[in-house]
Design an enzyme around this catalytic site. Structure first.
Site, mmCIF file in Angstrom:
data_model
loop_
_atom_site.group_PDB
_atom_site.id
_atom_site.type_symbol
_atom_site.label_atom_id
_atom_site.label_comp_id
_atom_site.label_asym_id
_atom_site.label_seq_id
_atom_site.Cartn_x
_atom_site.Cartn_y
_atom_site.Cartn_z
ATOM 1 N N LYS A 159 0.833 -1.108 0.094
ATOM 2 C CA LYS A 159 0.118 -0.024 -0.035
ATOM 3 C C LYS A 159 0.824 1.179 -0.048
ATOM 4 O O LYS A 159 0.435 2.338 -0.751
ATOM 5 C CB LYS A 159 -0.861 0.226 1.222
ATOM 6 C CG LYS A 159 -2.141 -0.750 1.274
ATOM 7 C CD LYS A 159 -3.152 -0.796 0.460
ATOM 8 C CE LYS A 159 -4.193 -2.010 0.381
ATOM 9 N NZ LYS A 159 -4.832 -1.857 -0.663
ATOM 10 N N LYS A 204 -2.491 -11.636 -9.926
ATOM 11 C CA LYS A 204 -3.671 -11.748 -8.723
ATOM 12 C C LYS A 204 -4.935 -10.964 -9.602
ATOM 13 O O LYS A 204 -4.816 -9.908 -9.807
ATOM 14 C CB LYS A 204 -3.267 -11.075 -7.598
ATOM 15 C CG LYS A 204 -4.462 -11.405 -6.553
ATOM 16 C CD LYS A 204 -3.912 -10.336 -5.124
ATOM 17 C CE LYS A 204 -5.560 -10.245 -4.280
ATOM 18 N NZ LYS A 204 -5.291 -9.514 -3.348
ATOM 19 N N LYS A 245 -10.143 -6.345 -6.784
ATOM 20 C CA LYS A 245 -10.723 -5.158 -6.812
ATOM 21 C C LYS A 245 -10.263 -4.022 -7.468
ATOM 22 O O LYS A 245 -10.842 -3.177 -7.946
ATOM 23 C CB LYS A 245 -11.662 -4.859 -5.592
ATOM 24 C CG LYS A 245 -12.607 -6.197 -5.312
ATOM 25 C CD LYS A 245 -13.471 -5.891 -4.140
ATOM 26 C CE LYS A 245 -12.977 -6.742 -2.983
ATOM 27 N NZ LYS A 245 -13.867 -7.453 -2.284
HETATM 28 P P1 TYM Z 1 -10.798 -9.533 0.332
HETATM 29 O O1 TYM Z 1 -12.111 -8.716 0.497
HETATM 30 O O2 TYM Z 1 -9.624 -8.634 -0.498
HETATM 31 O O3 TYM Z 1 -10.845 -10.833 -0.213
HETATM 32 C C1 TYM Z 1 -12.007 -11.674 0.118
HETATM 33 C C2 TYM Z 1 -11.449 -13.046 0.028
HETATM 34 O O4 TYM Z 1 -11.216 -13.441 -1.390
HETATM 35 C C3 TYM Z 1 -9.869 -13.934 -1.483
HETATM 36 N N1 TYM Z 1 -9.087 -13.423 -2.608
HETATM 37 C C4 TYM Z 1 -8.660 -14.369 -3.626
HETATM 38 N N2 TYM Z 1 -8.359 -15.382 -3.455
HETATM 39 C C5 TYM Z 1 -7.878 -16.012 -4.641
HETATM 40 N N3 TYM Z 1 -7.443 -15.364 -5.718
HETATM 41 C C6 TYM Z 1 -7.370 -14.092 -5.730
HETATM 42 N N4 TYM Z 1 -7.251 -13.315 -6.886
HETATM 43 C C7 TYM Z 1 -8.255 -13.487 -4.468
HETATM 44 N N5 TYM Z 1 -8.712 -12.319 -4.323
HETATM 45 C C8 TYM Z 1 -9.113 -12.156 -3.409
HETATM 46 C C9 TYM Z 1 -8.942 -13.344 -0.214
HETATM 47 O O5 TYM Z 1 -8.247 -14.124 0.110
HETATM 48 C C10 TYM Z 1 -10.414 -13.163 0.960
HETATM 49 O O6 TYM Z 1 -10.241 -14.649 1.412
HETATM 50 N N6 TYM Z 1 -8.838 -8.455 4.837
HETATM 51 C C11 TYM Z 1 -9.744 -9.374 3.966
HETATM 52 C C12 TYM Z 1 -11.123 -9.425 4.413
HETATM 53 C C13 TYM Z 1 -11.122 -9.565 6.126
HETATM 54 C C14 TYM Z 1 -11.111 -10.982 6.588
HETATM 55 C C15 TYM Z 1 -10.999 -10.811 8.089
HETATM 56 C C16 TYM Z 1 -10.782 -12.383 5.972
HETATM 57 C C17 TYM Z 1 -11.254 -8.715 7.121
HETATM 58 N N7 TYM Z 1 -11.080 -9.576 8.189
HETATM 59 C C18 TYM Z 1 -11.030 -12.143 8.895
HETATM 60 C C19 TYM Z 1 -10.575 -13.236 6.791
HETATM 61 C C20 TYM Z 1 -10.743 -13.472 8.202
HETATM 62 C C21 TYM Z 1 -9.839 -8.980 2.568
HETATM 63 O O7 TYM Z 1 -9.410 -7.838 2.277
HETATM 64 O O8 TYM Z 1 -10.344 -9.769 1.822
#
Ligand code: TYM
Length: 331
Positions: free
Chosen positions: A111, A194, A197
């Site tokens: 970031k 990857k 979003k």
């Molecule tokens: P976020 O919103 O970026 O993504 C949500 C979930 O999707 C998975 N993910 C992916 N997996 C495989 N390939 C990809 N290209 C890909 N993009 C996203 C992420 O690994 C995630 O599982 N910080 C977290 C949200 C969060 C969270 C938590 C997750 C907040 N508190 C507690 C687990 C437990 C996040 O930004 O995910």
């Protein structure tokens, strides 16, 4: 029965990476474990959404979660900010987390590199809030994609540190989990490894994209000039397309195009057409459900109230016990 918890940040529509990285397994797990799935809207504040955007995004993620098959009567599906106990646990954990370990976190460093104009304290302490999300329900299994592995390691560190500090065995250590499979990373269409979003336009296929948009995005995906002779190595962008294909197409289809690549007879246009159609077959039922659920405000209200109530009950219990362990006691 173990406690499972996972979350999705409400910063935009869900894409195939979210689905294959995490959600696909939520649906399998809900009948076998005690599951908490939530929408991380506190986390989304690091990007400074307007109030309207914040609300719209939370609603959209709620709709899309439901469309993938999560049953709110079985799993606890809730919105993070409906459970303010999480914010209290985050505050308490912050006192035992050190600047150095937060500054070394890969996602924070990324970031700093990508958006030097908005390095807020919420980004620095993001892993602490994530740890609070997880341990507030004393969850042990956390279905996530590969990108979240380091955050899970930090959550374990913070949970163990709390136990050591207060000489208790209160928080069980949480682990990243993918239902007996390896953690995955779904690639983007722009050649990057990857799908995300916040990546470049055209990188991600969203579950709600209509077929025309999907065809256009896939046909524009980055490739290379093609193998000139049999047995050449595959470039990253082409490998990405094969990896996407492994997620949505049949093994026979993947093999057909692999053979064509290895024999240097492949036409990327054919591969892309097939990939687009297979993605469309996969997302069409989801898109239809998304449209249906999105029209039902009363149902969404009911689901969010029910989730908030169930999640708060568990969170209140943890906070009550944690306060006592720390030494906050009534007079
Ligand atoms: P976020 O919103 O970026 O993504 C949500 C979930 O999707 C998975 N993910 C992916 N997996 C495989 N390939 C990809 N290209 C890909 N993009 C996203 C992420 O690994 C995630 O599982 N910080 C977290 C949200 C969060 C969270 C938590 C997750 C907040 N508190 C507690 C687990 C437990 C996040 O930004 O995910």
């Amino acid at each position: 029965m173990e406690t499972v918890l996972s979350g999705i940040r409400s910063t935009g529509n869900l894409h195939l990476g979210n689905y294959f990285g995490a959600i696909r397994n939520f649906v399998k797990m809900q009948h076998e474990h005690n599951c908490y799935f939530f929408i991380a809207d506190y986390h989304s504040l690091t990007t400074h959404p307007t109030p309207d955007d914040l609300h719209r995004n939370v609603r959209q993620v709620l709709v899309e979660y439901l469309a993938t098959g999560i049953d709110p009567e079985v799993a606890t599906l809730y919105i993070q900010s409906d459970v303010p106990e999480v914010a209290e646990l985050y505050l308490l954990l912050n006192m035992n987390v050190y600047m150095g370990e937060l500054e070394r976190c890969t996602s924070f460093k990324e970031k700093v590199r990508k958006q030097p104009e908005n390095i807020n304290a919420g980004l620095l302490t993001y892993p602490v809030l994530m740890a609070a999300d997880i341990i507030i329900h004393r969850a042990t299994k956390v279905p996530v994609g590969k990108d979240q592995e380091q955050h899970l390691e930090m959550a374990r560190t913070f949970a163990n540190r709390f136990n050591r500090m207060y000489k208790v065995d209160y928080f069980p250590p949480p682990y990243a989990f993918n239902f007996s499979e390896e953690l995955v990373k779904i690639p983007g269409l722009d050649g990057s490894t990857k799908m995300g979003k916040s990546e470049a336009e055209g990188n991600a296929i969203f579950l709600a994209d209509d077929p025309k948009v999907i065809r256009k995005k896939v046909m524009r995906a980055t490739t290379d000039s093609g193998p000139e002779q049999p047995g050449e190595d595959m470039s990253q962008p082409v490998e990405n397309l094969f990896n996407l294909m492994r997620a949505v197409s049949t093994p026979d289809t993947v093999q057909h195009f692999l053979d064509a690549f290895n024999g240097a007879t492949i036409r990327y246009g054919d591969l892309k057409k097939q990939l687009a159609e297979d993605i469309i077959s996969f997302t069409t039922p989801l898109r239809e459900r998304i449209l249906e659920i999105s029209a039902d405000d009363a149902y969404l209200g009911k689901v969010s109230r029910m989730g908030a109530e169930k999640a708060r009950e568990s969170a209140r219990k943890t906070i009550r016990e944690v306060r006592e362990i720390i030494g906050f006691k009534p007079f």
